[in-house]
Design a protein around this motif. Sequence first.
Motif: not given
Length: 413
Positions: A47-75
Motif C-alpha cells: 500500500e502507498e497512500a500518498e502516490q495516486e499515480n502508483y495506486k492507479g497503476l496497481v489497480t490495472q494489474l488485474k487487467e489483460n496482457g496488453d494493459v499489463l505491458n503498458s503498466v510495466i512501462e510506466q512502473l
Amino acid sequence: MMRKCFKYLAFIFIISILLTGCHKRTLTLADDTWYIVDNNWILMLCEEAEQENYKGLVTQLKENGDVLNSVIEQLQGMERDAKTENALGVAYLRLRKFDDAERHLKAALDLSVTEEEKACALTNLSECCLYQDKRDEVDLYAEEAYEKDISDPVKRLILDTNMLKKKYLNSELSYKQVIKTAKKLIKRERKLLGSNQAIGAYNYYMIALADFNYVGNDAGINYMKKALQLNQNTYQYKSVEANLYLEMGNYYSNNSENFDKALKCYNKCIEILENWQASNHYDLLFAYGRRGALYSFISQDQYKAIEDYEKALAQCSSYPELAYSTYIELAWAYENLKQPEQEVKCYARAYYLWQHEGFNDPFGRYKDMLIYAYKNLVQTDLDYENWSQEQLKQAETDLKEKWGEVKSDENGL
C-alpha cells in the motif's frame, strides 16, 4: 371504499418493505486494490497512500496482457523501491513471464523495510516458484510470509488463505481439515467485510478442490458454482472466471462419461480468454492444451487435439516448458494416428527445448524420449549419436521458422 383504501395502503406498505429490504441487502464491495486473486495464490501489493499515480497503476494489474505491458512501462519509469519492484514482479507474474517476475520480486524483498513489504514479496515469490516447479522454495517463501507480523486483517486473511493452499498442495491436511479451515476463512471474511467477496470465492474454490481430489465426487462442482456466482456478484474478474471453468473441466475430464461437461467448461474458459486476454498469454495457451488433451485421450479425436495443440504451440515461444509438454502430447496424438514421422519430429523438438533450456530431469525422462524414437519409430543406418544430432538440428530449424530466432541459454547448447 374504506376496504379498497385499506388494500391500497397495505400494498404500498408491502412494496416499501420489499424495497427497503433490497436496499439493506445492497452489497458494499471492499477496496480490492491491494490484492489480486490469481490462479494459484492470492497475490499482495504494498500500500502507498500518498502516490495516486502508483495506486492507479496497481489497480490495472488485474487487467489483460496488453494493459499489463503498458503498466510495466510506466512502473519502470518510477523510483525503484520495494513497492514498485513488487508491483513489477506481479505484473510479470500475471503475464506468466516467470524469470522476470522472480528477478523483480527478489529485488523487492531485498529493498523491503516493513513487515508488510516483506510479506508481499514473499507471497508473490511463492506463487512464482510454484509455476517454476521449485517446490522447496514455494514452501519456504509461503511460510516466511505467513510468519510476518501483519496487523491488517484483510492481509492476514490472505496469508492464512494462501497457507491453506500450500498445506493442501503438500497433503498436510486431511480432506475434512481443508474444508473446515476454508469454511472458517469464509466466515472470517463475511464478518470482516460484511459479506463474502473475492477471498470468499477463492475459499469456495478450495473446498471444491478438496472434494475433487480427496473424494472425487460432484459435491465440488456446487462449490465451484458458488465461487463463480460470488465472482459474478462482486468484482467479475475475468481471469478468476476462466480459471474456475478450467478447474471444472479438469475435474470432469477424469471421467470419460463426463466428456461433454468437460468440453463445455474448457470451451467457456477459452471463450472468456480469447475475448479478454492477449492471444499469446500463457493461460490461454495452457487452456488450448487442456482441451487438446481431452480430445486426444477421452474422445480419441486426434485431429481436433492436434488443432488445439498447434494453436498453443504457434505462440508458445515465451514459454518453453509449456511448449515442451505440448510437443510431447502432440507426439502421442500422432502416435494414435500411426504417423511415426510426425511423432519423431515432435519428440525431437521437445528434446531440443529440454536441452536448450536446461530443464531439470531427475529421472532421465527427457533424454529417454529420443532414444525411444530411435529404437522404435525409425529405420536408419546412422548410429544414435549421428541420427539424434541430425534430428536436433532439424528441430532447431523448425522452431526458428515457427517462432523466429531461438535464443540460447547462457551456457549454450
